[in-house]
Design a protein around this motif. Structure first.
Motif, mmCIF file in Angstrom:
data_model
loop_
_atom_site.group_PDB
_atom_site.id
_atom_site.type_symbol
_atom_site.label_atom_id
_atom_site.label_comp_id
_atom_site.label_asym_id
_atom_site.label_seq_id
_atom_site.Cartn_x
_atom_site.Cartn_y
_atom_site.Cartn_z
ATOM 1 N N ASP A 112 -9.768 0.761 -2.377
ATOM 2 C CA ASP A 112 -10.887 0.108 -3.062
ATOM 3 C C ASP A 112 -10.732 0.088 -4.582
ATOM 4 O O ASP A 112 -11.456 -0.630 -5.269
ATOM 5 C CB ASP A 112 -12.203 0.798 -2.696
ATOM 6 N N LYS A 113 -9.807 0.855 -5.103
ATOM 7 C CA LYS A 113 -9.607 0.919 -6.557
ATOM 8 C C LYS A 113 -8.440 0.058 -7.033
ATOM 9 O O LYS A 113 -8.183 -0.046 -8.225
ATOM 10 C CB LYS A 113 -9.375 2.360 -6.981
ATOM 11 N N ILE A 114 -7.716 -0.559 -6.103
ATOM 12 C CA ILE A 114 -6.578 -1.400 -6.477
ATOM 13 C C ILE A 114 -7.086 -2.672 -7.145
ATOM 14 O O ILE A 114 -8.050 -3.288 -6.687
ATOM 15 C CB ILE A 114 -5.697 -1.696 -5.244
ATOM 16 N N ASN A 115 -6.419 -3.040 -8.241
ATOM 17 C CA ASN A 115 -6.851 -4.206 -9.008
ATOM 18 C C ASN A 115 -5.646 -5.066 -9.389
ATOM 19 O O ASN A 115 -4.523 -4.803 -8.960
ATOM 20 C CB ASN A 115 -7.632 -3.748 -10.248
ATOM 21 N N LYS B 124 -3.982 -5.300 -12.078
ATOM 22 C CA LYS B 124 -2.920 -4.558 -12.777
ATOM 23 C C LYS B 124 -1.973 -3.893 -11.781
ATOM 24 O O LYS B 124 -0.769 -3.813 -12.015
ATOM 25 C CB LYS B 124 -3.519 -3.501 -13.712
ATOM 26 N N ASP B 125 -2.501 -3.442 -10.654
ATOM 27 C CA ASP B 125 -1.665 -2.820 -9.620
ATOM 28 C C ASP B 125 -0.755 -3.853 -8.961
ATOM 29 O O ASP B 125 0.387 -3.550 -8.624
ATOM 30 C CB ASP B 125 -2.539 -2.134 -8.569
ATOM 31 N N HIS C 26 1.574 1.902 -3.537
ATOM 32 C CA HIS C 26 0.381 2.433 -4.211
ATOM 33 C C HIS C 26 -0.306 3.508 -3.367
ATOM 34 O O HIS C 26 -1.535 3.619 -3.375
ATOM 35 C CB HIS C 26 -0.606 1.301 -4.503
ATOM 36 N N SER C 27 0.472 4.322 -2.696
ATOM 37 C CA SER C 27 -0.085 5.297 -1.755
ATOM 38 C C SER C 27 -0.974 6.354 -2.413
ATOM 39 O O SER C 27 -1.806 6.959 -1.738
ATOM 40 C CB SER C 27 1.035 5.980 -0.978
ATOM 41 N N GLN C 28 -0.825 6.557 -3.698
ATOM 42 C CA GLN C 28 -1.628 7.557 -4.401
ATOM 43 C C GLN C 28 -2.977 7.013 -4.880
ATOM 44 O O GLN C 28 -3.776 7.751 -5.436
ATOM 45 C CB GLN C 28 -0.855 8.109 -5.609
ATOM 46 N N LYS C 29 -3.199 5.735 -4.630
ATOM 47 C CA LYS C 29 -4.421 5.114 -5.129
ATOM 48 C C LYS C 29 -5.298 4.661 -3.971
ATOM 49 O O LYS C 29 -4.817 4.126 -2.975
ATOM 50 C CB LYS C 29 -4.057 3.911 -6.013
ATOM 51 N N ASP C 30 -6.590 4.855 -4.094
ATOM 52 C CA ASP C 30 -7.551 4.416 -3.090
ATOM 53 C C ASP C 30 -7.532 2.888 -2.997
ATOM 54 O O ASP C 30 -7.519 2.202 -4.025
ATOM 55 C CB ASP C 30 -8.943 4.915 -3.482
ATOM 56 N N PHE D 114 0.816 -1.215 0.000
ATOM 57 C CA PHE D 114 0.000 0.000 0.000
ATOM 58 C C PHE D 114 0.854 1.271 0.000
ATOM 59 O O PHE D 114 0.422 2.300 -0.524
ATOM 60 C CB PHE D 114 -0.996 -0.003 1.156
#
Length: 71
Positions: free
Chosen positions: A28-31, A33-34, A22-26, A19
């Motif tokens: 709940d939006k991680i998928n 591809k992330d 991916h700190s710039q991404k919500d 996380f």
């Protein structure tokens, strides 16, 4: 599900690392591809072992199960 204290500590540190990456991404939006991006740009780039990679995947799976159960 029963996990040892060491496994729990490892999974927590793995999830935190993921996380932070991916700190710039919500959350709940991680998928998928992330996850692939993290694998390519962090795990492979830094030559981490396949064991590290497997632990991360298992940590993400468990996090997803817990999150889904508690929502």
């Amino acid at each position: 599900m029963r996990y040892s204290n060491n496994t729990i500590k490892t999974y927590i540190s793995m999830i935190k690392l993921f996380f932070r990456f991916h700190s710039q991404k919500d959350i709940d939006k991680i998928n998928i591809k992330d996850i692939e991006l993290f694998n390519d740009q962090y795990i492979i780039k830094n030559n981490f072992s396949s064991t590290f990679q497997n632990q991360l995947i298992n940590a993400i799976k468990l996090f997803t199960v817990i999150k889904t159960t508690n929502t």
